[in-house]
Scaffold this active site. Structure first.
Site, PDB file in Angstrom:
ATOM      1  N   GLU A 199     -18.052  18.122   3.667  1.00 11.26           N
ATOM      2  CA  GLU A 199     -17.348  18.870   2.625  1.00 11.26           C
ATOM      3  C   GLU A 199     -18.053  18.716   1.275  1.00 11.26           C
ATOM      4  O   GLU A 199     -18.188  19.667   0.504  1.00 11.26           O
ATOM      5  CB  GLU A 199     -15.883  18.409   2.559  1.00 11.26           C
TER       6      GLU A 199
ATOM      7  N   VAL B 157      -2.445  -6.850  -3.897  1.00 10.50           N
ATOM      8  CA  VAL B 157      -2.009  -7.936  -3.010  1.00 10.50           C
ATOM      9  C   VAL B 157      -3.208  -8.775  -2.620  1.00 10.50           C
ATOM     10  O   VAL B 157      -4.178  -8.282  -2.064  1.00 10.50           O
ATOM     11  CB  VAL B 157      -1.290  -7.381  -1.769  1.00 10.50           C
TER      12      VAL B 157
ATOM     13  N   ASP C  35      -5.167   2.549   8.612  1.00  7.64           N
ATOM     14  CA  ASP C  35      -6.556   2.189   8.887  1.00  7.64           C
ATOM     15  C   ASP C  35      -6.757   0.707   9.205  1.00  7.64           C
ATOM     16  O   ASP C  35      -7.818   0.310   9.669  1.00  7.64           O
ATOM     17  CB  ASP C  35      -7.442   2.541   7.683  1.00  7.64           C
TER      18      ASP C  35
ATOM     19  N   GLN D 106      -3.437  11.505   9.901  1.00  3.89           N
ATOM     20  CA  GLN D 106      -2.279  11.702  10.778  1.00  3.89           C
ATOM     21  C   GLN D 106      -1.873  10.416  11.513  1.00  3.89           C
ATOM     22  O   GLN D 106      -0.689  10.190  11.757  1.00  3.89           O
ATOM     23  CB  GLN D 106      -2.575  12.827  11.788  1.00  3.89           C
TER      24      GLN D 106
ATOM     25  N   GLY E 222      -0.641   4.423   0.421  1.00  2.00           N
ATOM     26  CA  GLY E 222      -1.401   5.525   1.002  1.00  2.00           C
ATOM     27  C   GLY E 222      -0.503   6.264   1.983  1.00  2.00           C
ATOM     28  O   GLY E 222       0.732   6.156   1.908  1.00  2.00           O
ATOM     29  N   PHE E 223      -1.102   6.984   2.896  1.00  2.00           N
ATOM     30  CA  PHE E 223      -0.281   7.740   3.845  1.00  2.00           C
ATOM     31  C   PHE E 223       0.625   6.826   4.653  1.00  2.00           C
ATOM     32  O   PHE E 223       1.807   7.106   4.838  1.00  2.00           O
ATOM     33  CB  PHE E 223      -1.172   8.548   4.785  1.00  2.00           C
ATOM     34  N   GLY E 224       0.094   5.703   5.159  1.00  2.00           N
ATOM     35  CA  GLY E 224       0.895   4.814   5.991  1.00  2.00           C
ATOM     36  C   GLY E 224       2.080   4.247   5.236  1.00  2.00           C
ATOM     37  O   GLY E 224       3.221   4.325   5.693  1.00  2.00           O
TER      38      GLY E 224
ATOM     39  N   GLY F  31       0.818  -1.215   0.000  1.00  2.00           N
ATOM     40  CA  GLY F  31       0.000   0.000   0.000  1.00  2.00           C
ATOM     41  C   GLY F  31       0.846   1.256   0.000  1.00  2.00           C
ATOM     42  O   GLY F  31       1.837   1.354   0.717  1.00  2.00           O
TER      43      GLY F  31
END
Lengths: 444, 444
Positions: B177, B81, B314, B326, B15-17, B13
């Protein structure tokens, strides 16, 4: 419709021809309905930059509604025109979802544009991608970028080579501009990002049956463009016929000898033909068509015997005028002005005169070729002209600034601003839905 | 792989992580392989702006390869994966086209993120759209803009009203939003472009089971956001359960009374759940999971009994930390640094400490709410903070300038830069291929 008592003009298509036709009717005492198959007008000369990650779709696609926001006599309908009843003076269109609807007209302007032509070999369509719409551009961008990803994953050198070969059939402006941009992606954007392949070894093959690339340009411009493309590593195969296309590559014949070019990415930019609507209108009105299916119009751009039907742009055949943006723009304006004069009771029937502003094609950053009424520019001078002309013609004021930034990023730097290939495009399955007893709050 | 003798870290992955984990391994004596299902890292907090025509996909999607271009020990593979063999220490992935491949690891970082959760009502998925990927965002944009087009074509007032109703289930930051942006499209962007409907009469309905919107924010911020949304004309239904969703609308229940909200556009932003990979890893390692399917990790973010497997973002369940960007960013960094310390022979096992920087959500132009370590900002002050924070965090230097222009166009002007809905998205048939005897040269 707005006020049924007024003269009703229907414009089929919001490409260059339709846009400029409807614009010319801004102050006419008529209600204008523009019907277009998508919600946007495409600035076609820059669509290759969407296909190569320079510009975003929104930067070459203006909402049709926005074009006519300040034109109260004009309404816009989303729909795909399937038929014209030239006796009943009614256009039939299909909305998304299949809903058919009809729009009556007093005067009709047909600006429905072109379809891709495969010169009778329609099975080629299944194995190539063309570059006529935003859909095409986004799909081609996905294929180019995914080809390098697949090469990185491939373990067989022959398979890697197939993925890293890009065959472009048709060396008109679109084919030349695309070949140049793919070469720049391979040589400037991607190097350093791969660990198993060298993107700079990509093979870009430009194929045309004509004896030189850019056959509608001057021989000097054509030669200058070919020189620059060869410097970029593009293989040019002129006098070369494509005899077959498959999922594995392109079969070509040159000087009697056949070769199979293995290529996983195959682009068809070899020819265009009149949209299917032309055949229907020709059949209904008895209008003659040329060998491309375009309608032979009167000198004032009307259909013979039908002064209430104008045909402009790529559907129109007149004096051998080429299917270029300027013919559409000027023809659309001519049709609109003729209708305005008629409604004002002024003399009409003026013939359309095309003013040829010239041809320009970009080969790479800082290098373009241009033929302008006897003056020939190439290299940096041609490119600066390209920059000025395209920036001036870009339809949306607000997207000009962002386009200029994209060009700076791409041409001064080495990046491409738009490289996202989505899971759907890459054929990657999207996330499986789970059924937990309880889920967490939505992610911030 | 690059140099099989070195320690091999696989990151699932980007993403942010995954991004921050791999970044922390930049100078580690290890070979890092990042496997991601698309070619890009998505800046999720701004994905709603792609869905509402403000930003282009490229402005929120950075190529994963570009992130690691200057990190020679890191390679990037495109793939989905499907499984992890925790005994054989091998990851199995599928490339586009279905080609499976395997990558061995010494240490694994699982940062596979979330799937949408429908709280056990998976049939809701067929009748709603969520907002997790670029595919989702582009599809939602198409549906919002096409809904107004369909309303313009509709002749039945009830049908027009259905097309002009937008139901958003889930009033977390994404739902809020999105509601604010759809309201601004209806009230600021589209008026003047339609002749038969008034876009400003669009109905935007925001639904949540919780007693207030933005339930993870302070009550004051929540109230300020609700006030601003109501000023924009958004209907807020809190304490409201969604009991059914169909192709015609959303069935809700509040205070024991049921209502059916007719809406052709239905958005699901109500919850997320662990990606399916979490269940496989839990089964293979015996690791416990929470009710959302997330893996309960040790304080150092490793899987119990498997110090060679880190779970971040997540997919990780630890001390009730929320699924926000964060937590992923800081958790990814912690995992990467822990591996680096291990490889350097330094003491490890340090627990992960989350530093809560606060929450921020935009309601409309010039109005946002923010809770920052005890300080609460709303209105223009909150919005300026949003602008500064998001501009600073936007991952690509070169796309910052174009994003700023897009924001100026949208928030100072009334336009939206990205409004192109393609023929494929709108379900309009693409051009029929013709078979002319001879076609014209390609269009310039």
């Amino acid at each position: 419709m707005i006020g049924q008592a007024r003269h009703r003009v229907v414009v089929i298509g919001a490409g260059f021809g339709g846009k400029y036709a409807a614009r010319a009717l801004r102050n006419a005492p008529a209600d204008v309905t523009v019907i277009n198959g998508t919600n946007h007008h495409v600035f076609e000369p820059l669509i290759y930059q969407v296909a190569t990650g320079v510009l975003s779709p929104g930067e070459v696609a203006t909402p049709v509604r926005e074009l006519f926001r300040g034109q109260p006599n004009t309404e816009v309908l989303l729909g795909w025109v399937t038929d014209v009843d030239t006796d009943g003076r009614t256009v039939t269109a299909t909305a998304p979802g299949g809903l058919p609807y009809q729009v009556p007209y007093d005067t009709l302007i047909v600006a429905a544009g072109t379809a891709q032509s495969y010169f009778g070999n329609d099975r080629f369509a299944a194995h190539t991608i063309s570059l006529k719409s935003i859909d095409d551009a986004v799909e081609l961008r996905s294929r180019i970028l995914t080809a390098f990803e697949m090469a990185e994953l491939a373990t067989d050198p022959a398979e890697q080579a197939r993925w890293m070969t890009f065959a472009i059939v048709g060396a008109g402006p679109t084919g030349v501009e695309l070949a140049g941009q793919i070469a720049e992606i391979a040589h400037r954007t991607l190097p350093g990002e791969y660990r198993r392949i060298d993107p700079a070894t990509a093979r870009i093959v430009l194929i045309d049956a004509a004896p030189r690339i850019l056959p509608t340009f001057s021989p000097g411009s054509s030669a200058a463009a070919a020189r620059r493309l060869r410097e970029l590593g593009v293989e040019i195969h002129v006098n070369t016929l494509v005899t077959d296309v498959s999922a594995a590559g392109v079969q070509v014949t040159a000087a009697g000898a056949g070769t199979f070019i293995e290529a996983m990415t195959r682009v068809w930019s070899a020819g265009v033909a009149a949209a299917p609507l032309a055949a229907r209108i020709a059949a209904a009105t008895g209008a003659p068509t040329d060998r491309s299916g375009r309608i032979l119009v009167e000198p004032d751009l009307t259909v013979p015997g039908h002064p209430e039907i104008f045909v402009v742009g790529d559907l129109m055949s007149l004096d051998g005028l080429p299917g270029v943006a300027q013919v559409s723009i000027q023809g659309g304006g001519h049709a609109g002005r003729t209708i305005r004069r008629r409604l004002a009771g002024k003399p009409t029937g003026r013939p359309f005169h095309y003013f040829d502003k010239g041809n320009i094609a970009t080969v790479s950053r800082f290098s373009a070729v241009a033929d302008l009424r006897g003056v020939r520019l190439s290299g940096l001078a041609g490119w600066l002209l390209w920059l000025g002309v395209h920036w001036a013609y870009l339809p949306r004021g607000r997207n000009r600034a962002s386009s200029l930034i994209r060009w700076a990023v791409t041409f001064l730097g080495r990046s491409r601003p738009e490289r996202a290939v989505t899971a759907r495009q890459a054929g990657i399955p999207t996330r499986t839905v789970l059924e937990p007893a309880e889920a967490t709050p939505a992610r911030t």
